[in-house]
Structures are given as C-alpha cells and as structure tokens.
Design a protein around this motif. Sequence first.
Motif, short mmCIF file in Angstrom:
data_model
loop_
_atom_site.label_atom_id
_atom_site.label_comp_id
_atom_site.label_asym_id
_atom_site.label_seq_id
_atom_site.Cartn_x
_atom_site.Cartn_y
_atom_site.Cartn_z
N LYS B 64 36.31 35.08 37.77
CA LYS B 64 37.35 35.06 38.80
C LYS B 64 38.61 35.74 38.29
CE LYS B 64 39.54 32.28 42.19
NZ LYS B 64 39.50 31.12 43.01
N TYR B 65 39.01 35.40 37.05
CA TYR B 65 40.23 36.00 36.53
C TYR B 65 40.04 37.45 36.13
CZ TYR B 65 42.62 31.69 37.12
OH TYR B 65 43.20 30.61 37.71
N PHE B 66 38.78 37.80 35.81
CA PHE B 66 38.47 39.21 35.58
C PHE B 66 38.72 39.97 36.89
CE2 PHE B 66 35.00 42.55 35.24
CZ PHE B 66 35.78 43.40 34.47
N GLY B 67 38.29 39.35 38.00
CA GLY B 67 38.52 39.95 39.31
C GLY B 67 40.01 40.14 39.58
N SER B 68 40.81 39.12 39.23
CA SER B 68 42.26 39.25 39.45
C SER B 68 42.84 40.36 38.61
CB SER B 68 42.96 37.94 39.09
OG SER B 68 42.51 36.92 39.94
N SER B 199 33.14 35.33 41.80
CA SER B 199 33.37 33.91 42.09
C SER B 199 34.32 33.72 43.28
CB SER B 199 33.94 33.17 40.88
OG SER B 199 33.33 33.59 39.71
N LYS B 200 34.06 34.40 44.37
CA LYS B 200 34.85 34.26 45.61
C LYS B 200 36.33 34.53 45.40
CE LYS B 200 31.87 31.70 48.51
NZ LYS B 200 31.27 30.38 48.25
N ASN B 201 36.66 35.53 44.61
CA ASN B 201 38.05 35.91 44.44
C ASN B 201 38.40 36.86 45.58
OD1 ASN B 201 40.49 36.99 43.69
ND2 ASN B 201 40.00 37.01 41.51
N GLN B 202 39.18 36.34 46.57
CA GLN B 202 39.38 37.14 47.79
C GLN B 202 40.28 38.35 47.56
OE1 GLN B 202 40.82 34.28 47.14
NE2 GLN B 202 42.65 33.90 48.37
N TYR B 203 40.89 38.45 46.36
CA TYR B 203 41.78 39.58 46.11
C TYR B 203 41.02 40.81 45.62
CZ TYR B 203 45.03 35.74 46.36
OH TYR B 203 45.72 34.65 46.77
N VAL B 204 39.73 40.62 45.32
CA VAL B 204 38.93 41.77 44.90
C VAL B 204 38.50 42.49 46.16
CG1 VAL B 204 36.90 42.52 43.65
CG2 VAL B 204 38.13 40.49 42.92
N THR B 314 47.04 46.39 32.11
CA THR B 314 47.05 45.20 32.97
C THR B 314 46.52 43.99 32.21
OG1 THR B 314 46.44 46.71 34.73
CG2 THR B 314 46.41 44.39 35.26
N HIS B 315 45.49 44.24 31.42
CA HIS B 315 44.87 43.16 30.65
C HIS B 315 45.89 42.49 29.74
CE1 HIS B 315 41.25 41.32 28.83
NE2 HIS B 315 42.00 41.28 27.74
N ILE B 316 46.65 43.29 28.98
CA ILE B 316 47.60 42.65 28.07
C ILE B 316 48.81 42.09 28.82
CG2 ILE B 316 46.92 43.90 25.96
CD1 ILE B 316 49.55 45.45 26.23
N THR B 317 49.17 42.73 29.95
CA THR B 317 50.31 42.19 30.71
C THR B 317 49.96 40.82 31.25
OG1 THR B 317 50.81 44.45 31.35
CG2 THR B 317 52.01 42.73 32.48
N MET B 318 48.73 40.68 31.78
CA MET B 318 48.33 39.38 32.30
C MET B 318 48.13 38.40 31.16
SD MET B 318 46.08 40.18 35.66
CE MET B 318 46.09 38.51 36.24
N GLY B 319 47.64 38.91 30.02
CA GLY B 319 47.49 38.06 28.85
C GLY B 319 48.84 37.54 28.38
N GLY B 320 49.90 38.33 28.61
CA GLY B 320 51.24 37.91 28.21
C GLY B 320 51.64 36.60 28.85
N GLY B 321 51.10 36.33 30.05
CA GLY B 321 51.41 35.07 30.72
C GLY B 321 50.80 33.86 30.05
#
Lengths: 316, 383
Positions: B64-68, B199-204, B314-321
Amino acid sequence: MVLLLQYTLIFSSVLLLVALGGCVSEHSGVINLALEGIMVIGALGGALVMKFLPYTHGQSSAFVMFICVLCAAILAGVLYSVLLAFACINLKADQTIVGTALNMLGTALATVVVKSMNTAMNPDDHSSEIKYIDAKKAFLTNIGKFELNWFMIVAVIMLVIVFILLYKTKFGLRLRACGEHPQAAASVGISVFKMRWAGVLLSGLLGGLGGITYITAGVSTWKFENGVAGFGFLSLAVMIFGAWDPFRIAGAALLFGLFRALGNVYNGFAFLKALNIPSAVYNMLPYIVSLIVLAFTSKKSRAPKAEGIPYDKGMR
Amino acid sequence: MNEKKSLLRNDGFQTFVTSIICIILGLIVGWLALLIIEPSGAWGAIVAVIKNFFKYPSAPARLKYFGSTLAKTAPLIFCSLSVLFAYKVGLFNIGAAGQYCLGVALALYLAIVKQMPWFVCLVAGIVAGGVSGALCGLLKAYFNVNVVISGIMLNWISLYGTNLLLKPAMDPSGKDTFRLVNKAKQALLPTLGLDKLFSKNQYVTLAIPLAIVVAVIIWIVLDKTKIGYELKATGNNVNAAKYCGMKENRNIILTMVIAGGLAAMGGALYYLSDFEQWNVNASAVPGMGFNGIAAAFLGGLNPIGCLFSSYFITHITMGGGNVDLSHYCAQIADFISAVIIYLCGFVLFFKTVMNGWLKKSEEKKIARARAAAEEANKEGGNA
C-alpha cells in the motif's frame, strides 16, 4: 505615508545589498544564482546571535549587539559562498545547477538546524521559528514616527564602498577584467582564480548582510522553512535592471522596494483599500513589475562578457 | 578485458556510476548531519530514510505504501522531464514549480467549481502550464530575458494566482480545497484497476503508467525525430541553428511550451488523484518543481534515468517522514537531496577524473606492452 517610506527604504536596502553582491560576483565572471541560499544562511547566522546573545533593551549596549549580528551574518554568508566558489571556479561546475542546488540546500539546512535546535531545547517544539523581539530593538532608532533601521545605513555605506572598490581601485579594475576577458587578464599576470574567488566571497558577504536585513524588516520572528521568498532572485532582476552599475542598481532597488512595500501597507491608504483588490495581487506586484521591466531592459544587455563561463587556461 | 574497458568508457555507464557516487556521498553527508544533531539515533534515522515503506512488517501494508510512493513519484517524473526537456535545448526551466501550480489551479478549479470531468480538467491544466511556458519562451526569444529570472518571477506570480483562483474551491472547515471524493467525483482520475494491485490504494491511478509512457515519448522525440534534433541543435548553438535554416525563436518557444505543459500535467494529475489538497494560503512555491531539477540531473539527463531518479528522491523524501521526530525533522531528506544535486554539478569533474584515470592506466599498459615487445625483440635479435 511614513510607514510606506519606512518599508520602501528597508526593502530597498535588502535588494540593494543583495544586488550589489550579485553585481560584484558577475563582474568577476561568476553568475551567483545562489544569492537566495546565501541570504537564508546569512539570516540564520544573524538570527542565532540575536537569540543567544543576552540583551535587554535599554540596558545592554545596542552597538555591541549590532556589530555581533552583523559579523555573524557576514561570516555565515561568506562561508556558504565558499561552496559556490569552489564548485564553480575550481571544479568548473555548471553555475546554474550549483546555484540552484545551493538555494535548496540553504533553506533545507537552515530548517534542519533551527528545528533540531528548537526540538533539543523543548521536545514538543517542532517549529522552524526563531524569535528575536527584544534583540531586534537594538537596530532601531525612532526619528519621530519614522523607524530607522541601522541596516539602511549599512546599505548606503556598502553602496559607496562597492562603487569605490569596483571603479576607483586597482583591485576593481582587475576584477572587472576577469569578467570581461579572463584570458586577456591572465596574460598580464592577473590570477583569474583569485579574482573570481574574491568576487564570490564578496557577494557572500553582501548576500549575508541582505539576508539579516530582510528578516529584521518589519517582523520579529522568522520561520526558516519559508526561505526568503524569492528575494535573492528579485535582487538579480534589480541588478539586471540596474545594468550592473552600483548607482543605477540603487535606483532600481528603490523602485522595486516601493512595490514590495505596497503589499505590506496598502491597507493604510483609503483609496487603495476602496479598490478592494485581493492581497494576492499586491503580493504578485513586485514580480509582475520585474518581468515587465526586464522585458524592456534585457534586449541590450550590458552583462560582463565572460560571465557564466568557467575559466579554462587552455582557451585563448 | 576489452569489453570491460569499453563499458567503463561508455558515457551512459559513467553517468550511472557518477549518479550512484552522488547518492552515496549525499547519504553520508546526511548521516553526518544527523550525527551532529544527536549521535545515538543517527544510524536508525538514516536507515528509516532509506527504508521508507519497508519498515512495515506486513506485505499488504508495504504494498500500500509502495503504491503511495509511486503516486507521489508520478508528478515528480513529469517535473523532471520538464526540466530535462528544456535543458536539452539549453534552457534552464526553473519555472517548473510555477507551471506545476498553474496545472493544479486550472484542474482543481474546473473540477470543483465547474464540476467538469477529469480529462477536461487535465487538458486545461496542461494548457495553462503551456501558456506560462510560452510566456517565458517569448520573453527569452524576443526580449532576451534570462529564463531563470523570468521563471522565478512567474513561479511567485503563479503561486499567488493559484491561491486566488482556488479560493472558491476552499473547504470552509480548513484551509485546503475540498476533497474530490466528496465534492467532485466525476473529476477523479480513473484507477484502471491498479488500485487493487496495491492493497486497494485508491491513489494509484492512471498517472503512473502515463508518466512512464510520456518519459518514453520524450526520449523518442529527443533522440529519434527531426524536431528533437532541431531543438537540440538550437540548444547547442543558436547561431549555427539559425544559419542552417532552423527557426530558432520558434524552437525556443516550442520547447518552453512543451516543458511548461509537462510540469503542469504532473501537477494536474497529482491533484486529480486526490492524494493531496491545495492549501489556498500557501506562502511557498511547492518543492516539486525544484525536486524535478534534482531528479533530472540525478537521472543523468536521460528520460529513462529520470524514472528511477524520481522514484529514488520520492522514496527518501517519504522516508524522511519516518525519522524519530523527538530528535530529528523530516526536512533531513530535503537536505540530502539538495546535497545530491550540488554534487551532480560535479558530474563533469567526476567524468574528467575517471577518463583521466582510465587514460593513464591505458598508457601505462601500452608502455608496458611496448617495453615487453622491445624486450622480446632484443631477445629475438640476440638469438
């Protein structure tokens, strides 16, 4: 009206200082797009001193505070510009990419520093703000209703110094030669590398000063996440409009400062308020004006001829 | 042996290696910064940045978070393609951030206020970005205005313009625009069934495959078509291109229109997927456009490379959170990506060093071979 004058002068001082920085750097042959980042770092340096140097208004010496803040901003700006000088002069990197990277780095670095400092002092504080309400009063002198910010005077002094340095000294002549035709300059024994380093470091000094002036203009807390809202680039527009000449730059800075100030004080004018223009329009104004002005002034550019081109000894 | 040498000399391979070096150095600098802030958790924090969604133990959550992450990568791909396309023609499109705003502005305005379907919103957004790009190109072609300066000015104008336009679309309960799910279902991007894969990630949504397709198209246009050749020739030397009969002003404007359209398309697609809502009091230009610059250079100025570099950033930016917020802050990821682009400025230097080193080792080898041959000759002569 006094308020408009006051804001115009303070914003003009910021633009003047930073544009002079850009001017010195470009005369040496390096386009300094990193001014925005340098401003942020300079502002950070000054703000840290204002936060940590103990000061109570009326008791401590305002002059000591002023000098310390000034030196911190200058030091921070100069140190940060070393990154630009090293990449652009020694490694011959693309000046546009490095400048852009340093702008992003400036804001990110300042945010990280301030946030982690705030969090370390108070675990619940995740803001990127520095407050300097008391310390700021050190730079202000009231003349009637007009609030004189000492940095306005610094800007005028710097204008004179930069003019003399560029046009009345041997150093200035050599510096400008490196921006016009570095190979010719090198052939008469001028070290192009040294001159360009000097140009970039001086622009770091002026940019740092501009940064601290900007964050003390009108506000007494600064959120470092926001950077300096494109002021570094606005200053470059001022520099182009001012045709790379210190006094013309001063005139251009006054014009742009006026438009920027309008956004802050338009509420004070009955007729402007009656027009009922949304504040977003006033916010856009300096940028729109600069685009129009640039369209009319860029055609016959008086830019130093060799700016933006890394110096290569092998090219003649 | 010969094959290996040719690989090391290959320009694409060298770019790849330098990008990896930039990433590694950037991560090391980031780690050092974390060490200075608070030594005890630095390693954990940098690992959290690199891990991003891998920190979730269950596979569906990870998916799911991969999708995001992918959903956030798509707009970045468009922005980096925008920067790349302009850069190939010798223009530095720092205005990508503003064009991105305009794409968002028109798309959301038509979606929420005018209740238009998604494709109308998307096209309008692209047109808005294209017009902004055209303005930049016109100013460059006919008035010789530096594109970097005009781009920055347009960024701020576009930001305030977007805030102004989207005021009527604001949700009164907050500062953001309405969620499309609640107010404008017809404008939601179709998911093409991709949401079920993640996993039903509607943003994909459609945006992700579209980004890949556009990257391939840009690659074909730049490398395999006449117009791409003309544009690149204009970028290399305006006067030579003019002399060859190319319309240099038209080429500059066309480039900026395409670059503007690309960035705006990214913005429109991202906000039409409803992943984020626009804050109508935004006082800073969105970082997406600037990260686009990072992604373009980290991707070695290759459209396909941009797909990977955009994902990485994007991966590291989201990882920053995910860092431990009691000591660190999420902006450490921005810091790392800024360091990475700064280092990307040295790519030329890295390559020169690498080539110099290769040349030296080759010369040594040749000298050794020659010495050996002479030795053999002498021996041969003696015998």
